[in-house]
Write an enzyme that holds these catalytic residues in place. Structure first.
Site, short mmCIF file in Angstrom:
data_model
loop_
_atom_site.label_atom_id
_atom_site.label_comp_id
_atom_site.label_asym_id
_atom_site.label_seq_id
_atom_site.Cartn_x
_atom_site.Cartn_y
_atom_site.Cartn_z
N ALA A 86 0.87 -1.17 0.00
CA ALA A 86 0.00 0.00 0.00
C ALA A 86 0.91 1.22 0.00
O ALA A 86 2.06 1.16 0.44
CB ALA A 86 -0.88 -0.01 1.24
N GLU A 114 4.56 -5.02 7.49
CA GLU A 114 3.72 -3.99 8.13
C GLU A 114 4.08 -3.73 9.59
O GLU A 114 4.03 -2.59 10.05
CB GLU A 114 2.23 -4.37 8.04
CG GLU A 114 1.63 -4.12 6.66
CD GLU A 114 1.71 -5.33 5.73
OE1 GLU A 114 2.54 -6.23 5.99
OE2 GLU A 114 0.94 -5.36 4.76
N GLU A 119 -0.27 -9.34 -0.39
CA GLU A 119 -1.69 -9.66 -0.18
C GLU A 119 -2.44 -9.75 -1.51
O GLU A 119 -3.33 -10.59 -1.68
CB GLU A 119 -2.31 -8.60 0.74
CG GLU A 119 -1.69 -8.63 2.13
CD GLU A 119 -2.13 -7.47 3.00
OE1 GLU A 119 -1.68 -6.33 2.73
OE2 GLU A 119 -2.93 -7.68 3.91
N GLY A 165 0.74 -4.95 1.01
CA GLY A 165 -0.44 -5.05 0.15
C GLY A 165 -0.14 -5.75 -1.18
O GLY A 165 -1.04 -6.33 -1.78
N1 CAA Z 1 4.58 3.16 -0.72
C1 CAA Z 1 4.98 4.32 -1.26
N2 CAA Z 1 6.15 4.46 -1.90
C2 CAA Z 1 6.93 3.37 -1.99
C3 CAA Z 1 6.57 2.14 -1.46
C4 CAA Z 1 5.32 2.04 -0.79
N3 CAA Z 1 4.87 0.90 -0.26
N4 CAA Z 1 7.57 1.27 -1.71
C5 CAA Z 1 8.51 1.92 -2.39
N5 CAA Z 1 8.13 3.21 -2.57
C6 CAA Z 1 8.85 4.28 -3.26
C7 CAA Z 1 10.03 4.79 -2.46
O1 CAA Z 1 9.61 5.71 -1.48
C8 CAA Z 1 10.85 5.42 -3.56
O2 CAA Z 1 10.26 6.65 -3.90
P1 CAA Z 1 11.20 7.97 -4.10
O3 CAA Z 1 12.12 7.60 -5.23
O4 CAA Z 1 10.21 9.03 -4.46
O5 CAA Z 1 11.92 8.17 -2.81
C9 CAA Z 1 10.64 4.48 -4.73
O6 CAA Z 1 9.43 3.77 -4.44
C10 CAA Z 1 11.74 3.45 -4.89
O7 CAA Z 1 11.89 2.77 -3.67
P2 CAA Z 1 13.28 2.66 -2.88
O8 CAA Z 1 14.18 3.79 -3.23
O9 CAA Z 1 12.97 2.42 -1.44
O10 CAA Z 1 13.87 1.33 -3.54
P3 CAA Z 1 14.88 0.29 -2.86
O11 CAA Z 1 15.33 -0.61 -3.97
O12 CAA Z 1 15.92 0.99 -2.07
O13 CAA Z 1 13.98 -0.57 -1.85
C11 CAA Z 1 12.03 -1.76 -1.14
C12 CAA Z 1 12.93 -1.37 -2.32
C13 CAA Z 1 12.78 -2.73 -0.20
C14 CAA Z 1 10.82 -2.48 -1.73
C15 CAA Z 1 11.60 -0.50 -0.34
O14 CAA Z 1 11.10 0.45 -1.27
C16 CAA Z 1 10.56 -0.74 0.69
O15 CAA Z 1 10.88 -1.26 1.75
N6 CAA Z 1 9.30 -0.33 0.38
C17 CAA Z 1 8.22 -0.41 1.34
C18 CAA Z 1 7.73 -1.83 1.50
C19 CAA Z 1 6.66 -1.87 2.55
O16 CAA Z 1 6.87 -1.60 3.70
N7 CAA Z 1 5.44 -2.28 2.12
C20 CAA Z 1 4.29 -2.38 3.01
C21 CAA Z 1 3.48 -1.12 2.97
S1 CAA Z 1 2.22 -1.08 4.21
C22 CAA Z 1 0.97 -2.02 3.58
O17 CAA Z 1 1.04 -2.58 2.50
C23 CAA Z 1 -0.26 -2.09 4.46
C24 CAA Z 1 -1.29 -3.02 4.03
O18 CAA Z 1 -1.25 -4.20 4.28
C25 CAA Z 1 -2.47 -2.55 3.35
#
Ligand code: CAA
Length: 261
Positions: A67, A135, A115, A112
């Protein structure tokens, strides 16, 4: 709807490919993506030419990284419930979809995104795929059905482990624990997904629909009622041309020609 479309649908040889294309944010699910995903599935559902769906994410790096954390950062409790319900609603539509849906996971499937893959009927991963529910590291829990669907697929122990550690599972482990059906090199994901879906949709469309209905109904129902339901669907199939064609073709030692009725 504002801005460019973030979800596209392509139909080729009776398979619809639905692609989430928000690569700058690793295809993260914001409300617009979820709305477009919902519309894409609606349009494909009513298209009689389509027999199966492949759901994928654009780019080499991610299926869907979760998400949209920027959206989550703004939410109060009421909005959080709405966000969870919106995602659950779209994923429920996918799980209940009357045609087979395969997630082609090329890269991260986190939160998400994991999921979303779980809501599909089948999953194929590329070698660089990574699955996880991170999460708890954000002070949250999975909100799009992950606490419900993961345990059904991989068992309670592994589901709790993944949910509490938030650690990622690589493609090889995902295959070993039954999270995906197979793993292919990234460059072969699209072809692999089409080949896999081809092995499914050669069967009778009505039988596929009822098989999905019976299996998913059974997961949520006590056995005796689930068996009643299975028998009723088995009976309904006996009224279809497809069943006659399938049985006759076997007896005549030829390939069946299903018409979907
Ligand atoms: N939401 C919004 N933006 C996201 C995102 C997310 N879930 N995942 C990645 N991005 C964005 C980053 O912020 C970044 O944007 P900017 O360039 O504008 O800064 C861009 O995508 C590229 O990401 P990274 O620079 O972080 O890439 P990386 O290769 O260094 O890392 C990654 C990759 C490990 C996937 C890392 O991006 C990450 O940990 N992302 C979040 C994963 C996460 O926590 N997901 C769960 C979200 S909560 C959820 O999903 C709740 C639910 O159940 C409904």
């Amino acid at each position: 709807m504002t801005g460019d479309a973030l979800v596209r649908v392509e139909i080729d040889d009776r398979i619809a490919t639905i692609t989430i294309d928000r690569q700058k944010k690793l295809n993260a699910l914001n409300p617009q993506v979820l709305e477009e995903l919902d519309s894409a599935f609606r349009s494909v559902e009513s298209n009689e030419d389509v027999l199966g769906v492949i759901l994928t994410g654009a780019g080499e790096k991610a299926f869907v990284a979760g998400a949209d954390i920027g959206v989550l950062a703004e939410m109060d409790p009421a909005r959080a419930v709405e966000i969870s319900r919106q995602g659950q609603g779209v994923l429920n539509r996918i799980e209940r979809f009357p045609k087979p849906v395969l997630a082609a996971v090329g890269g991260y499937a986190l939160g998400g995104g994991c999921e979303l893959a779980l809501a599909c009927h089948l999953r194929l991963a590329s070698e660089n795929a990574r699955f996880g529910l991170p999460e708890v590291g954000l002070g949250l829990i999975p909100g799009y059905g992950g606490t419900v669907r993961l345990a059904r697929l991989v068992g309670l122990g592994l589901a709790v482990q993944m949910t509490l550690t938030g650690e990622m599972v690589d493609a090889g482990k995902a295959e070993r624990i039954g999270l995906v059906s197979g793993v292919v090199p990234r460059a072969e994901l699209e072809a692999g997904a089409r080949e896999f879906m081809g092995r499914v949709i050669k069967h009778g469309p009505v039988a596929l629909r009822m098989a999905l209905q019976s299996v998913y109904h059974a997961v949520e129902t006590e056995s005796a009622r689930a068996l009643d339901h299975e028998a009723a669907l088995f009976g309904l199939l006996a009224a279809t041309d497809d069943m006659r064609e399938g049985l006759t073709a076997f007896l005549e030692k030829r390939a069946p020609d299903f018409q979907g009725r």
